[in-house]
Write a protein that holds these residues in place. Sequence first.
Motif, PDB file in Angstrom:
ATOM      1  N   ARG A 215       0.928  -1.477   0.130  1.00 43.77           N
ATOM      2  CA  ARG A 215       0.236   0.036  -0.033  1.00 43.77           C
ATOM      3  C   ARG A 215       0.344   1.173  -0.313  1.00 43.77           C
ATOM      4  O   ARG A 215       1.985   1.157   0.154  1.00 43.77           O
ATOM      5  N   ALA A 216       0.138   2.448  -0.212  1.00 43.95           N
ATOM      6  CA  ALA A 216       0.925   3.764   0.015  1.00 43.95           C
ATOM      7  C   ALA A 216       1.232   4.165   1.314  1.00 43.95           C
ATOM      8  O   ALA A 216       0.251   3.688   1.943  1.00 43.95           O
ATOM      9  N   ALA A 217       2.400   4.558   1.344  1.00 46.79           N
ATOM     10  CA  ALA A 217       2.396   5.016   2.686  1.00 46.79           C
ATOM     11  C   ALA A 217       1.370   5.855   3.688  1.00 46.79           C
ATOM     12  O   ALA A 217       1.130   6.621   2.622  1.00 46.79           O
ATOM     13  N   PRO A 218       1.348   5.480   5.103  1.00 43.02           N
ATOM     14  CA  PRO A 218      -0.159   6.375   5.348  1.00 43.02           C
ATOM     15  C   PRO A 218       0.711   7.563   5.760  1.00 43.02           C
ATOM     16  O   PRO A 218       1.745   7.834   5.888  1.00 43.02           O
ATOM     17  N   VAL A 219      -0.295   8.643   5.815  1.00 43.69           N
ATOM     18  CA  VAL A 219      -0.357  10.063   5.914  1.00 43.69           C
ATOM     19  C   VAL A 219      -1.332  10.513   7.095  1.00 43.69           C
ATOM     20  O   VAL A 219      -2.539  10.463   6.966  1.00 43.69           O
ATOM     21  N   PHE A 220      -0.574  10.123   8.104  1.00 45.55           N
ATOM     22  CA  PHE A 220      -1.018  10.792  10.295  1.00 45.55           C
ATOM     23  C   PHE A 220      -1.432  12.338   9.469  1.00 45.55           C
ATOM     24  O   PHE A 220      -0.663  12.614   9.596  1.00 45.55           O
ATOM     25  N   SER A 221      -3.143  12.391   9.738  1.00 51.12           N
ATOM     26  CA  SER A 221      -3.195  14.114   9.668  1.00 51.12           C
ATOM     27  C   SER A 221      -2.346  14.733  10.745  1.00 51.12           C
ATOM     28  O   SER A 221      -2.393  13.997  11.977  1.00 51.12           O
ATOM     29  N   ASP A 222      -2.428  15.390  11.544  1.00 48.38           N
ATOM     30  CA  ASP A 222      -2.186  16.740  12.056  1.00 48.38           C
ATOM     31  C   ASP A 222      -2.937  16.250  13.731  1.00 48.38           C
ATOM     32  O   ASP A 222      -2.505  16.523  14.542  1.00 48.38           O
ATOM     33  N   GLN A 223      -3.889  16.040  13.471  1.00 50.27           N
ATOM     34  CA  GLN A 223      -4.438  15.883  14.712  1.00 50.27           C
ATOM     35  C   GLN A 223      -4.213  14.530  15.714  1.00 50.27           C
ATOM     36  O   GLN A 223      -3.873  14.246  16.289  1.00 50.27           O
ATOM     37  N   ALA A 224      -4.159  13.307  14.680  1.00 52.42           N
ATOM     38  CA  ALA A 224      -3.845  11.811  14.271  1.00 52.42           C
ATOM     39  C   ALA A 224      -2.252  11.699  14.977  1.00 52.42           C
ATOM     40  O   ALA A 224      -2.125  11.468  16.418  1.00 52.42           O
ATOM     41  N   ILE A 225      -1.537  13.216  14.684  1.00 54.12           N
ATOM     42  CA  ILE A 225       0.160  13.194  15.936  1.00 54.12           C
ATOM     43  C   ILE A 225      -0.019  13.826  16.453  1.00 54.12           C
ATOM     44  O   ILE A 225       0.811  12.901  17.478  1.00 54.12           O
ATOM     45  N   GLU A 226      -0.961  14.990  16.577  1.00 57.81           N
ATOM     46  CA  GLU A 226      -1.041  15.833  18.016  1.00 57.81           C
ATOM     47  C   GLU A 226      -1.217  14.527  19.208  1.00 57.81           C
ATOM     48  O   GLU A 226      -1.011  14.493  20.347  1.00 57.81           O
ATOM     49  N   LEU A 227      -2.968  13.750  18.886  1.00 57.67           N
ATOM     50  CA  LEU A 227      -2.767  12.557  19.835  1.00 57.67           C
ATOM     51  C   LEU A 227      -1.893  11.723  20.047  1.00 57.67           C
ATOM     52  O   LEU A 227      -1.298  11.199  21.212  1.00 57.67           O
ATOM     53  N   LEU A 228      -0.865  11.111  19.448  1.00 58.24           N
ATOM     54  CA  LEU A 228      -0.375  10.189  19.298  1.00 58.24           C
ATOM     55  C   LEU A 228       0.906  10.847  20.617  1.00 58.24           C
ATOM     56  O   LEU A 228       2.290  10.003  21.282  1.00 58.24           O
ATOM     57  N   ALA A 229       1.118  12.327  20.095  1.00 59.12           N
ATOM     58  CA  ALA A 229       2.832  12.606  21.030  1.00 59.12           C
ATOM     59  C   ALA A 229       1.918  13.278  22.222  1.00 59.12           C
ATOM     60  O   ALA A 229       2.668  12.881  23.467  1.00 59.12           O
ATOM     61  N   ARG A 230       0.936  12.692  22.405  1.00 59.31           N
ATOM     62  CA  ARG A 230       0.187  12.920  24.149  1.00 59.31           C
ATOM     63  C   ARG A 230       0.287  11.375  24.656  1.00 59.31           C
ATOM     64  O   ARG A 230      -0.277  11.230  25.649  1.00 59.31           O
TER      65      ARG A 230
END
Length: 388
Positions: A215-230
């Motif tokens: 598959r194509a590499a996933p693109v994590f949305s800014d909201q998803a990244i912000e959540l993962l960072a927390r």
Amino acid sequence: MKANMQPIDTPIPTKRHTLLGMSPSVAQLRIDIESAARSEAKVLLTGETGVGKEVVAHEIHHGSRRSRAPFVTINCAGVPDTLLESEFFGHARGSFTGAFRDNPGLLRQAHGGTVFLDEVGEMSLRMQALFLRFLETGELQTVGAGAARTHVDVRIITATNRNLFESVSAREFRADLYYRLNVFHLHIVPLRERAGDITLLLDHYGGLFGQQHGRAAPVFSDQAIELLARYPWPGNIRELRNLIERVVSRATTQVIEPAHLPKEVLAAVSAANESAPKNVGHAGPHEARVEAILERLLVHRESFWTSAYAAFMSRDIIRDDMRHIIRAGLEHTHGSYQVLLGLFNMPAADYKRFLGFLKQHDCHLPFQRFRALRATRPADLPFRRVSA
Ligand SMILES: Nc1ncnc2c1ncn2[C@@H]1O[C@H](COP(=O)(O)OP(=O)(O)OP(=O)(O)O)[C@@H](O)[C@H]1O
Ligand SMILES: [Mg+2]
């Protein structure tokens, strides 16, 4: 080569796992790895589960003069003493029931190379005594082979996620062995303390697992990244890697939003939010973050690297904030990235690095649309307060 492989990571298509990360703690770790690789001294690696102790052990071996010789991992956790002893020191045929042939032992197989002793804190006191004797003499006494001894030349790297010093105080770990192993001590900080590395790891493992699943590499949305960072990442990078694989294998879209993340991650973050003190009266946090950075850049004339870049890498601002900062800058410079360097207080020589950074993090905006803004009056630009 492993005496006991646990916990198991699914194999990924890389020659070996390289240490990724741009946070200051990883930069320091790389310096420490280089010094350790130049020396022959024993190394003790500490850090929570999944932080990359084995990756670091590999890096030390591959950077050392022993890189062409074997790297042998022995995991001390959950292995009965008798088995561990024969895995370590080898055994002669017939020395115990089931010993149908001679086994040279892992230490002998590592001759000239490096032995990585994982979970060393789990070793029984008896094994600690045998291991200490080996460290003092460099000699192996094969199980069931009488008094015959062989000398082996190995470099020892050990790792544990326990506090070995406490184990010493509790008399569960021999103090003399502890001091012998703890010549170089490298502590690897947990992922939650270097959340700035998350984007890089998402890109890396997203690409790898995307490829693996066709598959194509996933693109994590800014909201998803912000959540993962927390999220606190108790399983550290191993947990993040597994999460990425799960997300990639199940995703039906390329863009990964918070809703696509595992429920337990969402639940842990929202539980942490509920228990955190509320930020009363702090309207528009996104705009406030962007304005604060623009003020540092345009009013206080701070370099982009120490303001916007540093805030982005430590996850104080997210990709969307960075795009706003770049957009505001390009509006001033009518789309010129060259002029933007000066505006953001960087020398012209930083052009390649700056553009490389923006492209890597998907913050490089097409300049054409800003050309049309030539007629725009400064007062019409966003963030008037800081650009005045
Ligand atoms: N800095 C890093 N960059 C890229 N991948 C990493 C990094 N650190 C760890 N990993 C990956 O995370 C997983 C766990 O790493 P590793 O096995 O080295 O952790 P560990 O500290 O030895 O864990 P444990 O204490 O559970 O044995 C591996 O798949 C490894 O490739
Ligand atoms: Mg390990």
